[in-house]
Motif scaffolding. Structure first.
Motif, mmCIF file in Angstrom:
data_model
loop_
_atom_site.group_PDB
_atom_site.id
_atom_site.type_symbol
_atom_site.label_atom_id
_atom_site.label_comp_id
_atom_site.label_asym_id
_atom_site.label_seq_id
_atom_site.Cartn_x
_atom_site.Cartn_y
_atom_site.Cartn_z
ATOM 1 N N SER A 424 54.284 -41.773 -5.995
ATOM 2 C CA SER A 424 54.495 -42.283 -7.344
ATOM 3 C C SER A 424 53.250 -43.110 -7.625
ATOM 4 O O SER A 424 52.546 -43.489 -6.681
ATOM 5 C CB SER A 424 55.759 -43.150 -7.430
ATOM 6 O OG SER A 424 55.603 -44.323 -6.681
ATOM 7 N N PRO A 425 52.957 -43.390 -8.881
ATOM 8 C CA PRO A 425 51.721 -44.139 -9.151
ATOM 9 C C PRO A 425 51.665 -45.406 -8.316
ATOM 10 O O PRO A 425 52.611 -46.180 -8.293
ATOM 11 C CB PRO A 425 51.829 -44.457 -10.646
ATOM 12 C CG PRO A 425 52.672 -43.378 -11.194
ATOM 13 C CD PRO A 425 53.634 -42.998 -10.124
ATOM 14 N N GLY A 426 50.546 -45.585 -7.649
ATOM 15 C CA GLY A 426 50.408 -46.761 -6.803
ATOM 16 C C GLY A 426 50.837 -46.513 -5.371
ATOM 17 O O GLY A 426 50.479 -47.267 -4.478
ATOM 18 N N ASP A 427 51.607 -45.471 -5.140
ATOM 19 C CA ASP A 427 52.060 -45.166 -3.779
ATOM 20 C C ASP A 427 51.259 -43.975 -3.271
ATOM 21 O O ASP A 427 51.668 -42.823 -3.373
ATOM 22 C CB ASP A 427 53.560 -44.867 -3.813
ATOM 23 C CG ASP A 427 54.102 -44.662 -2.410
ATOM 24 O OD1 ASP A 427 53.364 -44.898 -1.443
ATOM 25 O OD2 ASP A 427 55.288 -44.272 -2.300
ATOM 26 N N LEU A 428 50.118 -44.302 -2.730
ATOM 27 C CA LEU A 428 49.142 -43.267 -2.377
ATOM 28 C C LEU A 428 49.545 -42.540 -1.095
ATOM 29 O O LEU A 428 49.943 -43.155 -0.124
ATOM 30 C CB LEU A 428 47.771 -43.935 -2.190
ATOM 31 C CG LEU A 428 46.594 -43.014 -1.895
ATOM 32 C CD1 LEU A 428 46.209 -42.240 -3.146
ATOM 33 C CD2 LEU A 428 45.423 -43.816 -1.366
ATOM 34 N N PHE A 429 49.424 -41.202 -1.149
ATOM 35 C CA PHE A 429 49.606 -40.436 0.085
ATOM 36 C C PHE A 429 48.248 -40.207 0.745
ATOM 37 O O PHE A 429 48.064 -40.456 1.933
ATOM 38 C CB PHE A 429 50.294 -39.115 -0.239
ATOM 39 C CG PHE A 429 50.300 -38.154 0.912
ATOM 40 C CD1 PHE A 429 50.946 -38.479 2.093
ATOM 41 C CD2 PHE A 429 49.630 -36.939 0.822
ATOM 42 C CE1 PHE A 429 50.945 -37.593 3.162
ATOM 43 C CE2 PHE A 429 49.639 -36.064 1.895
ATOM 44 C CZ PHE A 429 50.290 -36.385 3.062
#
Lengths: 782, 327
Positions: A424-429
């Motif tokens: 999700s935006p901000g939750d970088l993979f």
């Protein structure tokens, strides 16, 4: 009240208690299936204690308000001691105190404790209690603020408290009102509630149904038998057994019937409840989250299997020899770093490639990600709010790294075209690029020290709670309880993380480990069987334990910083620096790496990160109890003492009431009269020495009225006084032997009156000056 | 089980009913003196006698008459004077010329309620004849003993003001009276009431019987059944003992005094509708019951102390013993 003070004990009462206990135990077993955190055995123990205590209080006919107070206080004490884990601190404290006392005896030569040891034990106990209370407080505050956080310790306490309340209710209701259905109602509601959130209850539901039916039957029979006894009617003794047998038979039949008939099946009930609970507001699910209720089916299958094979990220390292280690993978130059040449040691920077959120029990995977291309030097979203240091990293890959773009902290800009994958935006993979050339990354590193991390709080955003706190349901209980044990004495998430980190760093590091057995939980295997391993194991265990203790954490893989070359001012990263580590999320700060692998240097957070690097090698390891000295001990020793005194007072009141009831009528009346006179004396209500009880109570009433008129807003029911006086008169003067009912009546009236008299006294002291002119209003009216 | 039902079995309840009826009835004549009427009834129920000490004209005679009418009992009155002979009270054997036999002409003592007005004006001989009749419940005239009717209540009056030409009753005689009562002057409101009521006719003319007198004997035996708890008995004894040890008193109360206190407490409880006596019963009746049985030392009497004030003081001092080990 016509009922005698003591009822006759009948064997079926024990039977009823047994059935009630198994019923509640079944309900609770169903509950734990849908929960994470609380230990079933501990809950059962709470249940047993609460049930017996409440039943016992009802059995000796304690007044309800006192029983509630008593059960509440004992419950608090019990919750703090056993589920809260204070008992483990209390035992050495008590034994220390005893040995210290023994040491005071001049000729005693056994083991002694000196005062300072005792004081430290006391401090330790006090600290632990304070932390426990503080964490519960924080949890409750968060809950009240509509921002629930999952703290397993608090959830454990809450669930134990719930069980305690349910048990007390059941015991009290059963004995006081003799109503089995009323007694088990909360337990049934509780299991309906759990049924609506988890689906692993069906066999338990049948058992529950059967036990409820059986209980109703047996209880009814017991009540009838009591009535027969009271009437003095003769009845065949075997009849009771027959009725109980048939109740058993009927309940078994009914349960079988309900299992067989689809119209009455448990699945149908569950389905119906599912229908009912469809419009569940968000708040409720937050609450459920914070209580540790695992929502059914939140773990979707991993659609990215092709990208990330399940299993530990670095399986290939198992058994690998040292020949891999020397190969240089890339070099990194970091701008905006302070001069590092003084310390001569590399800073603990991590070149992160990917992050994982789903722990499968066997390894790691990520939730569904969405990817989008990122233009050259385009700004990327990053989740941060506090001061961060922007650093520029210059990566020069030597080996083919598969296009993975590494960065320390949160990348915000890359100078080559790339593709970003996020959950999700901000939750970088992770970041990928087509080209394998050198690239430049700007990234943000939080500038925080330990104090700031402690202050960060537990207000996590939804996406963090959703992804980074969840654990698969089959994580073994001992892992969770280990997490609780490790973190029980730490207040903040940071301290909890440090406690886990320090614990894990006591395990030896080795690459020489076998593959974990299939179907075995990796963390459990590592923590309890293998007891050694490499970074994957340490990082995995770190994340699992952190999540189990309510800290959002993720697994990050990439490279450790490598060796810093003073001449080229570049980090030389080799294959041996390939690493996986845990990252912990702090609100408003972001992800902070935690190093659980003992072969890596400890991360120093005693000073703001990066402002003044300290040589890492000579750092002492962090003491785990450091926080406790700084934390404000909310629960200080005097307060504990006051609490204990209050508890003693309650116990004394209970004993006193019981004693009054057991006294002969005359003795009880004499005692109550004596106390009334004491109270009057204390209140300054004067009577002549020759006043009769009637005159005395008149004077008391006038005196209280005068106090009232003088500004003490006292509302003593005068008919209560009159009743007490009348009962005393009746018992002392009327008949040769007072009936037990009037003695019991006197005791209970007195207990009601006593509080009010004490209250008046306290009020009088508080407002003493205003009524100091008062002296003669209590004159006799004879 | 409520105490009201248990505490008042029918028989005792009838004592209270009786008392209420009689008092209400007598109050039609004697206004505002409920307490005195009640005590008079208590004396009647205890088979005791009453010494009324009052100024003239306060309604002593009217009280006795009203009581007699209300209870339907036979009432006789004898005005004591120095020339009153014992036979004028007990009766006299008269020789019947026709039958040639002595026949007994009963005196006023053979009645239910006898008002002996100004008893201290009778000679000691006459007084003792009356007091003997009161004590024994019988009179002997010319060797023949006549039992007095039951119930039998003597109301002797004394004028506390004039002592000239009187023969004050000795302590031993006074002790035979169960209670010493005093009507006193009525309150202004009550007196006004009385004036209005007597404008046309005296209310006693229209007074009717409120209860049959023959029931009183059975009520008297009911009163004796009232329970007196150990602590109340001990309270009575403590009180009586306190009069004996009080330095202001030359003579304390006799054991007859204790017994009188005991009985009157019982009767008061019964009149109040209780089947048990309270210390309050003892307390309320103690002055009436004890004061006339004691003698104040002359030096204390000079200081204005009377037996009444001393008993009242004792009542304030002597504690009601409420403890488990009673006697």
């Amino acid at each position: 009240m016509n009922s005698p003070v003591w009822r006759t004990r009948s064997p079926s009462k024990v039977l009823i208690l047994l059935i009630l206990f198994s019923l509640l135990a079944t309900a609770i077993a169903g509950l734990t299936a849908a929960l994470r955190g609380p230990d079933l055995a501990a809950l059962w123990f709470s249940l047993l204690i609460g049930l017996l205590l409440a039943w016992g209080l009802a059995y000796i006919r304690q007044p309800a308000f006192r029983a509630i107070l008593f059960l509440f206080l004992v419950g608090c004490l019990y919750l703090l001691l056993l589920p809260g884990g204070l008992a483990s601190k209390l035992v050495p404290l008590i034994s220390g105190a005893i040995r210290w006392l023994l040491g005071l005896i001049p000729y005693y030569h056994g083991g002694k404790t000196d005062a300072s040891q005792l004081a430290s034990l006391l401090l330790d106990f006090d600290n632990t209690a304070a932390i426990l209370v503080q964490r519960s407080q924080a949890w409750m505050k968060a809950l009240a603020a509509g921002n629930p956080a999952f703290d397993p310790l608090a959830a454990n306490l809450v669930w134990n408290a719930v069980v305690w309340i349910v048990a007390c209710w059941a015991g009290w209701m059963l004995e006081t009102f003799g109503n089995a259905f009323l007694a088990v109602l909360p337990a049934l509601l509780l299991s309906l509630g759990t049924l609506s959130s988890g689906q692993r209850m069906v066999p338990g539901l049948y058992l529950l149904l059967g036990l409820t039916l059986l209980l109703l039957g047996v209880e009814k029979q017991e009540r009838r038998q009591r009535d027969w006894n009271a009437d003095g009617s003769a009845y065949p003794a075997h009849k009771g057994r027959q009725i109980i047998n048939s109740a058993l038979l009927i309940s078994v039949m009914l349960v079988l019937l309900s299992a067989g008939l689809s119209s009455l099946s448990a699945e149908r009930i569950r389905h119906w409840i599912d229908e009912l609970r469809k419009p569940v507001p968000q708040q409720k699910s937050n609450l459920a989250q914070s209580l540790g209720i695992v929502p059914a089916g939140t773990i979707p299958p991993d659609p990215f299997k092709a990208v990330r094979s399940p299993g530990l990220p670095r399986d290939h390292l198992i058994g690998s020899g040292p020949e891999l280690s020397g190969r240089v993978v890339m070099t990194v130059k970091v701008a905006a770093l302070p001069d590092l040449s003084q310390g001569g040691q590399p800073l603990p920077l991590y070149w992160r490639g990917f992050t994982y959120d789903i722990y499968t029990g066997q390894g790691w995977s990520s939730s569904e990600t969405s990817s989008s291309p990122v233009a050259v030097n385009a700004a990327m979203e990053a989740d941060h709010a506090m001061d961060h240091l922007l650093i520029q990293e210059d990566f020069s890959p030597v080996e083919d790294l598969g296009g993975t773009i590494y960065a320390s902290g949160e990348p915000v800009r890359v100078n080559i075209p790339s593709e970003i994958a996020w959950r999700s935006p901000g939750d970088l993979f992770g970041l990928q690029s087509e080209t394998a050339s050198a690239y430049e990354v700007f990234s943000l590193i939080p500038i925080v020290d330990a104090e700031e991390l402690r202050r960060a709080g537990e207000t996590y955003p939804d996406w963090v709670v959703k992804r980074f706190l969840s654990l698969p349901p089959d994580v073994p209980e001992r892992v969770k309880s280990l997490a609780l044990r490790l973190t029980a004495s730490a207040i903040t998430p940071y301290d909890r993380a440090v406690a886990i980190e320090n614990y894990l760093r006591t395990y030896p590091y080795t690459l020489d480990v076998p593959f974990p057995p299939p179907q075995r939980d990796v963390t459990d295997y590592f923590l309890f069987d293998l007891k050694k391993g490499y970074c994957d194991y340490f990082a995995t265990a770190m994340v699992v334990l952190a999540r189990a203790s309510g800290i959002p954490a993720r697994l990050a893989i990439g490279y450790a910083s490598g060796t810093y070359n003073l001449n080229s001012k570049r980090f030389i990263v080799t294959e041996a620096d390939a690493h996986s580590w845990a990252e912990v999320y702090f609100p408003e700060i972001g992800w902070v790496p935690v190093e659980a692998t003992p072969s890596r240097p400890v991360l120093d957070r005693s000073q703001p990160f990066l402002t003044e690097p300290t040589p890492v090698g000579i750092l002492p390891s962090q003491p785990s109890g450091q926080v406790q000295k700084n934390g404000i001990p909310w629960l200080s020793f005097p307060e504990v003492l006051v609490g204990l005194l209050a508890l003693l007072g309650i116990v004394w009141l209970g004993v006193d009431g019981y004693r009054l009831r057991k006294l002969s009528g005359l003795a009880a009346a004499v005692e109550v009269y004596r106390r009334l006179r004491q109270h009057a004396y204390r209140l300054g209500i004067q009577t002549e020495p020759g006043a009769t009880p009637y005159e005395f109570s008149q004077a008391l009433r006038t005196g209280l009225g005068a106090l009232n008129a003088r500004g003490l807003q006292v509302f003593i029911k005068s008919d209560l006084l009159e009743d007490v006086q009348k009962l005393i008169g009746e018992i002392v003067f009327a008949s040769f032997r007072a009936p037990s009912s009037s003695v019991a009546g006197l005791a209970s009236q007195w207990q009601r009156l006593r509080w009010q008299l004490w209250l008046v006294w306290i009020l009088k002291i508080v407002k003493g000056r205003r009524i100091s002119g008062y002296s003669q209003s209590g004159e006799s009216v004879g | 089980m409520t105490t009201n039902q248990a505490g008042k079995p029918d028989d005792l309840n009838s004592v209270q009913v009786f008392a209420d009826k009689v008092i209400d009835n007598v109050e039609k004549v004697i206004v505002g003196k409920r307490q005195v009427i009640e005590r008079l009834l208590i004396a009647l129920l205890c088979e005791g006698h009453v010494l009324l000490e009052d100024a003239p004209g306060t309604g002593k005679t009217m009280l006795a008459r009203a009581l007699a009418i209300s209870t339907g009992l036979e009432f006789k009155r004898v005005q004591c004077t120095p020339d009153l002979l014992p036979n004028d009270i007990t009766g006299v054997s008269v020789f019947n010329q026709k039958t040639r036999e002595f026949e007994f002409r009963s005196g006023p003592v053979l009645s239910n309620i006898l008002l002996a007005d100004e008893i201290n004006r009778a000679t000691p001989r006459t007084q003792s004849a009356l007091l003997e009749a009161m004590g024994e419940g019988q009179v002997t005239v010319d060797g023949v003993t006549y039992r007095l009717p039951k119930p039998f209540l003597v109301m002797a009056t004394q004028n506390p003001i004039e002592f000239e030409g009187t023969f004050p009753l000795p302590e031993a005689q006074l002790d035979r009276f169960l209670l010493r009562l005093s009507l006193g002057y009525p309150a202004p409101k009550d007196e006004d009431n009385m004036l209005r009521m007597q404008q046309l006719a005296h209310p006693i003319e229209s007074l009717s019987e409120a209860i049959e007198g023959n029931r009183i004997v059975s009520l008297q035996s009911k009163v004796r059944e009232v329970h007196v708890a150990a602590s109340v008995r001990r309270y009575i004894l403590n009180l009586v003992n306190a009069t004996r040890t009080n330095p202001a008193l030359g003579l304390g109360a006799s054991p007859r005094g204790s017994l009188a206190l005991f009985r009157t407490a019982q009767a008061r409880a019964a009149v109040d509708g209780r089947n048990f006596a309270l210390p309050d019963d003892v307390k309320s009746i103690a002055v009436a019951c004890l004061a006339h049985r004691m003698v104040v030392n002359p030096e204390n009497a000079m200081g204005g102390e009377t037996t009444e004030t001393i008993v009242q003081e004792l009542l304030k001092q002597v504690e009601v013993p409420i403890s488990v080990d009673q006697l």
